[in-house]
Design a protein around this motif. Sequence first.
Motif, short mmCIF file in Angstrom:
data_model
loop_
_atom_site.label_atom_id
_atom_site.label_comp_id
_atom_site.label_asym_id
_atom_site.label_seq_id
_atom_site.Cartn_x
_atom_site.Cartn_y
_atom_site.Cartn_z
N PHE A 18 44.45 21.81 28.70
CA PHE A 18 43.25 21.49 27.82
C PHE A 18 43.30 20.04 27.00
O PHE A 18 42.54 19.27 27.14
CB PHE A 18 43.12 22.56 26.78
CG PHE A 18 41.87 22.45 26.06
CD1 PHE A 18 40.74 22.66 26.56
CD2 PHE A 18 42.07 22.06 24.71
CE1 PHE A 18 39.51 22.46 25.82
CE2 PHE A 18 40.93 21.66 24.02
CZ PHE A 18 39.56 22.03 24.24
N VAL A 19 44.66 19.90 26.87
CA VAL A 19 44.71 18.44 26.11
C VAL A 19 44.54 17.30 27.25
O VAL A 19 43.89 16.25 26.88
CB VAL A 19 45.89 18.37 25.26
CG1 VAL A 19 46.50 16.90 24.99
CG2 VAL A 19 45.98 19.32 24.06
N ILE A 20 45.15 17.56 28.16
CA ILE A 20 45.10 16.41 29.41
C ILE A 20 43.55 16.43 29.87
O ILE A 20 42.92 15.45 30.08
CB ILE A 20 45.92 17.09 30.56
CG1 ILE A 20 47.54 16.80 30.22
CG2 ILE A 20 45.59 16.17 31.94
CD1 ILE A 20 48.25 17.41 31.27
N LEU A 21 42.90 17.54 29.90
CA LEU A 21 41.57 17.45 30.33
C LEU A 21 40.67 16.85 29.19
O LEU A 21 39.73 16.10 29.72
CB LEU A 21 41.08 19.02 30.63
CG LEU A 21 39.64 19.18 30.77
CD1 LEU A 21 39.32 18.49 32.29
CD2 LEU A 21 39.20 20.55 30.77
N LEU A 22 40.87 16.96 28.01
CA LEU A 22 40.20 16.17 26.99
C LEU A 22 40.49 14.94 27.08
O LEU A 22 39.75 14.05 26.85
CB LEU A 22 40.75 16.86 25.66
CG LEU A 22 39.90 18.13 25.00
CD1 LEU A 22 40.62 18.37 23.70
CD2 LEU A 22 38.49 17.79 24.95
N PHE A 23 41.88 14.51 27.31
CA PHE A 23 42.07 13.03 27.29
C PHE A 23 41.39 12.47 28.83
O PHE A 23 40.91 11.40 28.46
CB PHE A 23 43.60 12.96 27.48
CG PHE A 23 44.08 11.51 27.81
CD1 PHE A 23 44.14 10.50 26.70
CD2 PHE A 23 44.41 11.05 29.05
CE1 PHE A 23 44.42 9.18 27.17
CE2 PHE A 23 44.72 9.99 29.26
CZ PHE A 23 44.83 8.83 28.30
N LEU A 24 41.48 13.04 29.67
CA LEU A 24 40.49 12.60 30.98
C LEU A 24 39.05 12.41 30.79
O LEU A 24 38.26 11.61 31.07
CB LEU A 24 41.17 13.32 32.00
CG LEU A 24 42.25 13.50 32.75
CD1 LEU A 24 42.63 14.34 33.76
CD2 LEU A 24 42.65 11.81 33.00
N ALA A 26 37.68 12.21 27.74
CA ALA A 26 37.38 11.27 26.75
C ALA A 26 37.70 9.84 27.32
O ALA A 26 36.83 8.96 27.08
CB ALA A 26 38.62 11.38 25.66
N LYS A 27 38.77 9.64 28.16
CA LYS A 27 38.80 8.20 28.74
C LYS A 27 37.79 7.85 29.93
O LYS A 27 37.30 6.81 30.01
CB LYS A 27 40.23 8.51 29.59
CG LYS A 27 40.67 7.23 30.19
CD LYS A 27 41.51 6.15 29.39
CE LYS A 27 42.08 5.25 30.13
NZ LYS A 27 42.17 3.94 29.24
N PHE A 28 37.52 9.06 30.79
CA PHE A 28 36.53 8.58 31.96
C PHE A 28 35.13 9.03 31.68
O PHE A 28 34.08 8.54 32.25
CB PHE A 28 37.04 8.95 32.97
CG PHE A 28 38.42 8.36 33.40
CD1 PHE A 28 38.55 6.81 33.93
CD2 PHE A 28 39.44 9.20 33.48
CE1 PHE A 28 39.77 6.35 34.10
CE2 PHE A 28 40.91 8.55 33.44
CZ PHE A 28 40.71 7.14 34.19
N ALA A 29 34.89 10.19 31.07
CA ALA A 29 33.59 11.01 31.34
C ALA A 29 32.69 10.79 29.95
O ALA A 29 31.53 10.69 30.05
CB ALA A 29 33.76 12.55 31.72
N TRP A 30 33.18 10.73 28.87
CA TRP A 30 32.59 11.07 27.56
C TRP A 30 31.59 9.58 27.60
O TRP A 30 30.44 9.51 27.10
CB TRP A 30 33.07 10.99 26.31
CG TRP A 30 33.86 12.22 26.20
CD1 TRP A 30 35.06 12.82 26.28
CD2 TRP A 30 32.96 13.40 25.97
NE1 TRP A 30 35.18 14.13 26.15
CE2 TRP A 30 33.95 14.61 26.02
CE3 TRP A 30 31.75 13.92 25.83
CZ2 TRP A 30 33.39 15.95 25.72
CZ3 TRP A 30 31.30 15.23 25.68
CH2 TRP A 30 32.33 16.29 25.75
N LYS A 31 32.42 8.46 27.79
CA LYS A 31 31.47 6.93 27.79
C LYS A 31 30.05 7.13 28.67
O LYS A 31 29.01 6.82 28.01
CB LYS A 31 32.38 5.86 27.84
CG LYS A 31 33.40 5.54 26.46
CD LYS A 31 34.17 4.47 26.89
CE LYS A 31 35.09 4.28 25.59
NZ LYS A 31 35.87 3.07 25.81
N PRO A 32 30.40 7.26 29.78
CA PRO A 32 29.27 7.09 30.89
C PRO A 32 28.12 8.27 30.42
O PRO A 32 27.04 8.05 30.26
CB PRO A 32 29.88 7.53 31.99
CG PRO A 32 31.37 7.16 32.10
CD PRO A 32 31.84 7.44 30.53
#
Length: 164
Positions: A18-24, A26-32
């Motif tokens: 879950f933490v890795i998924l959140l990090f990924l 946050a890193k790649f999906a949230w901004k777009p």
Amino acid sequence: MGIIEPGIGLLFWMTLTFVILLFLLAKFAWKPIVNAVNDRETSIVDALNQAKLAKKEMEDLKADNERIIREAKIERDAILKEAREIKDRIVGEAKDVAKTEADKLIESAKQTIESEKNAAMADIKTQIGALSVNIAESILKQKLENNEAQNELVQNYLNKSNLN
């Protein structure tokens, strides 16, 4: 261990995933995704503002059209009034000219009639004079067939002319 009770290892791996998924995310999906939502919100707000602006412009154009129509009606009324005045003036002038011409024609006709009347009277007088002379000549010829009657007539005429 039962089916409902999770094991500690399972919880650890689930948390780590879950933490890795959140990090990924946050890193790649949230901004777009956030940028896409913000862009969409901005475009909707711009479209609403443009619609308001277009509505305002339409109201302004409608007001301008109504003003132009009012001004055109006022100008039309003024032109029609001026045309009526010009027509009345021209008709009045034409009536005056026609009356003047009619008066001239009537006066000319009166003068012509008077001159023709005078000429006719003179002609009648001439004809009456000639006729009188002819009648008098006939009468005198009948009465003065002898010399004595002629001498008496001449003597009377001389006496009358001496008196005048």
